[in-house]
Design a protein around this motif. Structure first.
Motif, mmCIF file in Angstrom:
data_model
loop_
_atom_site.group_PDB
_atom_site.id
_atom_site.type_symbol
_atom_site.label_atom_id
_atom_site.label_comp_id
_atom_site.label_asym_id
_atom_site.label_seq_id
_atom_site.Cartn_x
_atom_site.Cartn_y
_atom_site.Cartn_z
ATOM 1 N N GLU A 181 -0.217 167.198 25.823
ATOM 2 C CA GLU A 181 -0.291 167.961 27.078
ATOM 3 C C GLU A 181 -0.232 167.027 28.280
ATOM 4 N N GLY A 184 3.200 166.438 29.210
ATOM 5 C CA GLY A 184 3.997 167.582 29.651
ATOM 6 C C GLY A 184 4.340 168.594 28.573
ATOM 7 N N GLU A 186 4.028 171.809 26.299
ATOM 8 C CA GLU A 186 3.449 173.129 26.588
ATOM 9 C C GLU A 186 3.039 173.800 25.280
#
Lengths: 194, 141
Positions: A181, A184, A186
């Motif tokens: 996370e 980046g 998701e």
């Protein structure tokens, strides 16, 4: 490898005939290389570690209990050697994620260029996240997810009680999630269907 | 997370390490808790990512057997060489000492031989000490 055949080969090796070690080396080197690469991060160091671990294992065969399987015993030696390498100045977890030799699984023939690019990016992200989680978490993730070992085998290799494996896996997975996370990734859209 | 289900239970469920009864218990808890279900789904998604990291068999490297075999057999060669040299040197010394040569000739030849050995040992010791303190010794070319 069949357990009986494995035992017989080890018996011959214990008697001093190194020729019978070759089938054992060839049988366990793919999974050994996977473990070492997962722990050390690159193939050159992993190959060195694998060679040294096989030599150490051969020299320690007289202490090997023939009632036990060779695999977990050897992986324990390899894991300890990788940890020693990581502690020393000889090696760091050096990423080689984009190296062609680490092209782990060939892309599906049906995959288009975009899908292949996405898979490569996801693989690279995971590889870099593994670097971030630290040696302790990484080794148990490698044993479970790359090696596909059962909890009993992991406990034997890490020399910890079997009841501790689940707990250590939880912390390692949580650390990996935080690392992913943080880079980046998701997880908001994951399918929650059981 | 419901009280009955621990993180360890969740990990065992995810990895297929539960008995059928325990599995059913976790399954029931999952049906009751969306939070638990979501947590499991995230862990499953991460697990799925590892599938792309699996080595494809046979595509990666050549065997390490040759190097391993070299390590295993080399000590035997060294033992044989050293044992042979020791035997020959001992025999040579015996023949030399037992020969009817004058004492002063034996002493002079012995001094030359011992002197050369001392020089060789001192050079080796010096190299070893240099190696121990070499800051670049672990750097691979």
């Amino acid at each position: 490898m069949q357990p009986d055949l494995e035992r017989e080969l080890i018996r011959k090796c214990k008697a001093g005939d190194a020729r019978f070690y070759e089938p054992l080396v060839r049988a366990y080197e793919p999974s050994g290389l996977r473990l070492a690469t997962g722990m050390l991060g690159n193939l050159d160091d992993a190959r060195d570690a694998l060679q040294d671990a096989f030599v150490k294992a051969y020299e320690a065969l007289n202490r090997f209990d023939l009632r036990r399987p060779f695999g977990p015993w050897f992986f324990q030696i390899l894991r300890n050697h990788c940890r020693d390498m990581l502690r020393s100045r000889q090696a760091r977890f050096k990423l080689e994620a984009l190296d062609e030799r680490l092209e782990m699984r060939p892309a599906d023939a049906e995959d288009g260029p975009e899908r292949r690019r996405q898979r490569a990016a996801a693989r690279d992200l995971l590889w870099r996240a593994l670097e971030r989680v630290g040696d302790e978490h990484r080794e148990i993730l490698v044993l479970k997810e790359l090696q596909g070992l059962r909890y009993t085998e992991i406990a034997q290799i890490l020399d910890i009680p079997e009841g501790t494996v689940a707990s250590r896996l939880f912390h390692a997975r949580r650390a990996l999630r935080a690392a992913l996370e943080g880079m980046g990734a998701e997880f908001a859209e994951v399918d929650t269907g059981a | 997370m419901p009280e009955r289900i621990t993180h360890d239970d969740l990990m065992r469920f995810l990895d297929g390490e539960l008995s059928p009864e325990e599995h059913a218990r976790v399954q029931a808890a999952l049906a009751d808790s969306t939070e638990l279900g979501r947590e499991l789904a995230i862990f499953r998604a991460m697990k799925g990512r590892f599938q792309d990291l699996t080595f494809h068999p046979g595509s990666y490297h050549q065997s390490v057997w040759d190097e391993v075999n070299e390590h295993l057999t080399r000590p035997v060669g060294w033992i044989l060489v050293v044992a042979g040299v020791v035997v020959w040197v001992a025999y040579g010394v015996y023949v030399f000492v037992a020969s009817p040569t004058e004492l002063w000739e034996k002493l002079a030849a012995g001094a030359v031989a011992i002197g050369m050995l001392v020089l060789l040992a001192s050079v080796l010791w010096e190299r070893y000490r240099e190696w121990l303190t070499d800051p670049y010794r672990d750097i691979q070319r």
